[in-house]
Write a protein that holds these residues in place. Structure first.
Motif, short mmCIF file in Angstrom:
data_model
loop_
_atom_site.label_atom_id
_atom_site.label_comp_id
_atom_site.label_asym_id
_atom_site.label_seq_id
_atom_site.Cartn_x
_atom_site.Cartn_y
_atom_site.Cartn_z
N SER A 81 0.85 -1.19 0.00
CA SER A 81 0.00 0.00 0.00
C SER A 81 0.88 1.24 0.00
N GLY A 82 0.25 2.38 -0.26
CA GLY A 82 0.99 3.63 -0.17
C GLY A 82 1.49 3.86 1.25
N MET A 83 0.68 3.49 2.25
CA MET A 83 1.10 3.68 3.64
C MET A 83 2.32 2.81 3.97
N TYR A 107 -1.71 13.87 3.56
CA TYR A 107 -2.76 12.85 3.51
C TYR A 107 -3.05 12.40 4.96
N ASN A 154 -2.60 16.30 -0.46
CA ASN A 154 -3.96 15.75 -0.47
C ASN A 154 -4.49 15.79 0.95
N ASP A 179 6.22 12.46 -1.54
CA ASP A 179 5.05 11.66 -1.93
C ASP A 179 4.48 12.29 -3.20
N SER A 201 1.35 6.11 -3.77
CA SER A 201 0.26 5.17 -3.59
C SER A 201 -0.15 4.75 -4.99
N THR A 203 -2.55 2.93 -5.54
CA THR A 203 -4.00 2.83 -5.40
C THR A 203 -4.74 3.94 -6.16
N LYS A 204 -4.10 5.06 -6.33
CA LYS A 204 -4.78 6.27 -6.82
C LYS A 204 -4.65 6.36 -8.35
C1 LIG Z 1 -3.93 7.49 -0.54
C2 LIG Z 1 -2.67 8.18 -0.29
C3 LIG Z 1 -1.66 7.54 0.44
C4 LIG Z 1 -1.83 6.16 1.04
O1 LIG Z 1 -1.96 5.20 0.04
P1 LIG Z 1 -2.69 3.76 0.29
O2 LIG Z 1 -2.40 3.04 -0.97
O3 LIG Z 1 -4.14 4.06 0.50
O4 LIG Z 1 -2.07 3.17 1.49
C5 LIG Z 1 -0.49 8.23 0.65
N1 LIG Z 1 -0.31 9.47 0.16
C6 LIG Z 1 -1.26 10.11 -0.55
C7 LIG Z 1 -1.00 11.48 -1.07
C8 LIG Z 1 -2.48 9.49 -0.80
O5 LIG Z 1 -3.42 10.12 -1.49
#
Ligand SMILES: *Cc1c(COP(=O)(O)O)cnc(C)c1O
Length: 424
Positions: A81-83, A107, A154, A179, A201, A203-204
Motif C-alpha cells: 500500500s501507499g502507507m 494525507y 492531499n 510523496d 500510492s 492505489t490512486k
Molecule cells: C492514498 C494516499 C496515500 C496512502 O496510500 P494507500 O495506498 O491508501 O495506502 C499516501 N499518500 C497520498 C497522497 C495518498 O493520497
C-alpha cells in the motif's frame, strides 16, 4: 524513451519461454535454486534472482523497473500500500531517537502515522507548514534523518517548492522524500527538482480504476549516504540482520532501495500481491492519457464552481488566483492534477447535504479513480484531528473534496449543479 512509451514497455522484453505479450502474473510464492551454491549466492546478493515473493517477484520487478524509469531513478520497490511505502521509506533510515521533519499538509493516513504511530516507536516527526522554510530548517538537528513532503498535498491542494526543500535537506546532509501520488510522474518529476526518494500510492491515479491497493518507493540513487555515514550507519556498517552486508559497498547508488527490500520489507512483510502489481501496470499503461483528461476536467470544474453564486471559495492550483498557481507552473508546468476542494454557503451542514445529494459522483474516500469522487475530509479522513490540527493540515470544516474523473465534463458539472441546488 518518453514517459508515455516507458509506461507501456519499460522493464518487459517479453517472456522467452511463453512469448506472452503482456507481463504475466507470476503467481508463485517461491523459486527453485539450481543447487545450494546458487541459493547461497542469491542470499549474499552476489547474483540477481528470485528467492521468495515476500521479497521479490518477476511481475513486481516489471512494475518496479517501469516506475524507476518513469521517475528517472536507480531502483524501486513495490509494496502492499501507499502507507507501507511511506512507512518503509522512513524506517529504512531511522532508528529509535531519530527524527524526521515533515510538512504539516499531508494525507490523513500519513499524518496519523507521523503524529501518533512513529512517535510510539521512538521516531519523532516534527511538522512545519510547507511554505515556512525558516521554520522547516530550524527543526533539523543532528538526529534528523529525512525531510518529507507531498508534491501536491492531499486534500489541501497545496503545491510544494520541492527545489527549496531539497536545498534545505542537502545543506544538512539528509535526503528529501516526496510523496508524488497526486501529480504522478506525468505531471511532476521530483528527482529533477532535487528530491532523493519518491513514494507513491499505486492505489490512486497509477492504478486508476479503484480496484487495488499498492505502493512504491523509488530511489534517485543521487543521495550520498557514504559522505553522510554518521547519520546513516544502517547503510554504511555491516548489517547483522543480513549476514554482515554493507549496503553502500554491495549495492552502490542503489543502497537505500536495496535495504528497503531486504530489511523493512523482508522483516515486516507488507508485500504487494502479483495480481495487484499486474492491475497497477494495466493502469499505468493509460496514465498519461488519463492525467490529461483529469487535469482538463478539473480545470473546467474549478472554473465552473468559481462562477457559481452558491460557492464561497474554490481551491485549485490551476486557477490564476490560487496562491499555488506560480509554484504549480514551476513543478508541474501548470497542470494541477484532478483534486480540488471548495466550500459552499451554509458551511459544514450544507457541505454534507451537497455530498448526500450527488447522483453520479461517488461518495467515498479515495482519489485518482477514473470515476469522479466526493468526500468531506473533516468528518472522514481527517476526523481524528482537532481544530488546530485541521487548520495546520489545510483542511477547513466546510471543505468538500472532489477527485475529478474522466467522464464527460458536462455530466460532472450537471451533477454538481443539481446537488448545489439541493444543498443550499
Ligand atoms: C492514498 C494516499 C496515500 C496512502 O496510500 P494507500 O495506498 O491508501 O495506502 C499516501 N499518500 C497520498 C497522497 C495518498 O493520497
Amino acid at each position: 524513451m518518453k514517459l508515455e512509451t516507458l509506461a507501456l514497455h519499460a522493464g518487459y522484453a517479453g517472456d522467452p519461454t511463453t512469448h506472452a505479450a503482456t507481463t504475466p502474473i507470476y503467481q508463485t510464492t517461491s523459486y527453485t535454486f539450481d543447487d545450494t551454491q546458487h541459493g547461497a549466492d542469491l542470499f549474499d546478493l552476489k547474483v540477481a534472482g528470485n528467492i521468495y515473493t515476500r521479497i521479490m517477484n518477476p511481475t513486481h520487478a516489471v512494475l518496479e523497473q517501469r516506475l524507476t524509469e518513469m521517475e528517472g531513478g536507480v531502483g524501486a520497490l513495490c509494496v502492499a500500500s501507499g502507507m507501507a511505502a511511506i512507512t518503509y521509506s522512513i524506517q529504512c533510515v531511522t532508528d529509535v531517537g531519530c527524527n524526521v521533519v515533515s510538512t504539516s499538509q499531508l494525507y490523513g493516513g500519513s499524518y496519523n502515522l507521523f503524529a501518533h504511530t512513529f512517535p510510539r516507536q521512538g521516531i519523532e516527526v516534527r511538522f512545519a507548514s510547507h511554505d515556512d522554510y525558516a521554520g522547516f530548517e530550524s527543526l533539523i538537528d543532528d538526529k534528523t534523518r529525512a525531510l518529507f513532503c507531498e508534491s501536491i498535498g492531499n486534500p489541501a491542494g497545496n503545491v510544494v517548492d520541492i527545489a527549496k526543500l531539497g536545498e534545505i535537506a542537502h545543506r544538512h546532509g539528509v535526503p528529501l522524500i516526496v510523496d508524488n501520488t497526486v501529480p504522478t510522474p506525468f505531471l511532476c518529476r521530483p528527482f529533477e527538482l532535487g528530491a532523493d526518494i519518491v513514494v507513491h500510492s499505486l492505489t490512486k491515479y497509477i492504478g486508476g480504476h479503484g480496484t487495488s491497493i499498492g505502493g512504491a518507493i523509488v530511489d534517485s540513487g543521487k543521495f550520498d549516504w557514504v559522505a553522510n555515514a554518521k547519520r546513516f550507519p544502517m547503510l554504511n556498517e555491516p548489517d547483522p540482520s543480513y549476514h554482515g552486508v554493507v549496503y553502500t559497498e554491495a549495492l552502490g547508488p542503489a543502497a537505500y532501495i536495496g535495504r528497503c527490500r531486504v530489511v523493512p520489507l523482508r522483516n515486516t512483510g507488507a508485500a504487494i500481491s502479483p495480481f495487484n502489481a499486474f492491475l497497477a501496470m494495466q493502469g499505468l499503461e493509460t496514465l498519461g492519457l488519463r492525467m490529461e483528461r483529469h487535469c482538463e476536467n478539473a480545470q473546467r470544474v474549478a472554473e465552473h464552481l468559481q462562477r457559481h453564486p452558491r460557492v464561497e471559495w474554490v481551491s485549485y492550483a490551476g486557477l490564476p488566483d490560487s496562491p499555488y498557481h506560480g509554484l504549480c507552473q514551476k513543478i508541474t508546468g501548470g497542470k494541477a492534477s484532478g483534486i480540488l476542494s471548495f466550500g459552499i454557503q451554509g458551511g459544514k451542514e450544507a457541505g454534507a447535504r451537497f455530498i448526500d445529494a450527488l447522483q453520479m459522483i461517488l461518495r467515498l474516500v479515495n482519489i485518482g479513480d477514473a470515476k469522479s469522487l466526493a468526500c468531506h475530509p473533516a468528518t472522514t479522513t481527517h476526523r481524528q484531528l482537532g481544530q488546530e490540527e485541521l487548520i495546520a493540515a489545510g483542511v477547513r470544516e466546510d471543505m468538500v473534496r472532489l477527485s475529478i474523473g474522466i467522464e464527460h465534463v458536462d455530466d460532472i458539472t450537471a451533477d454538481i449543479d443539481q446537488a448545489l441546488a439541493a444543498a443550499v
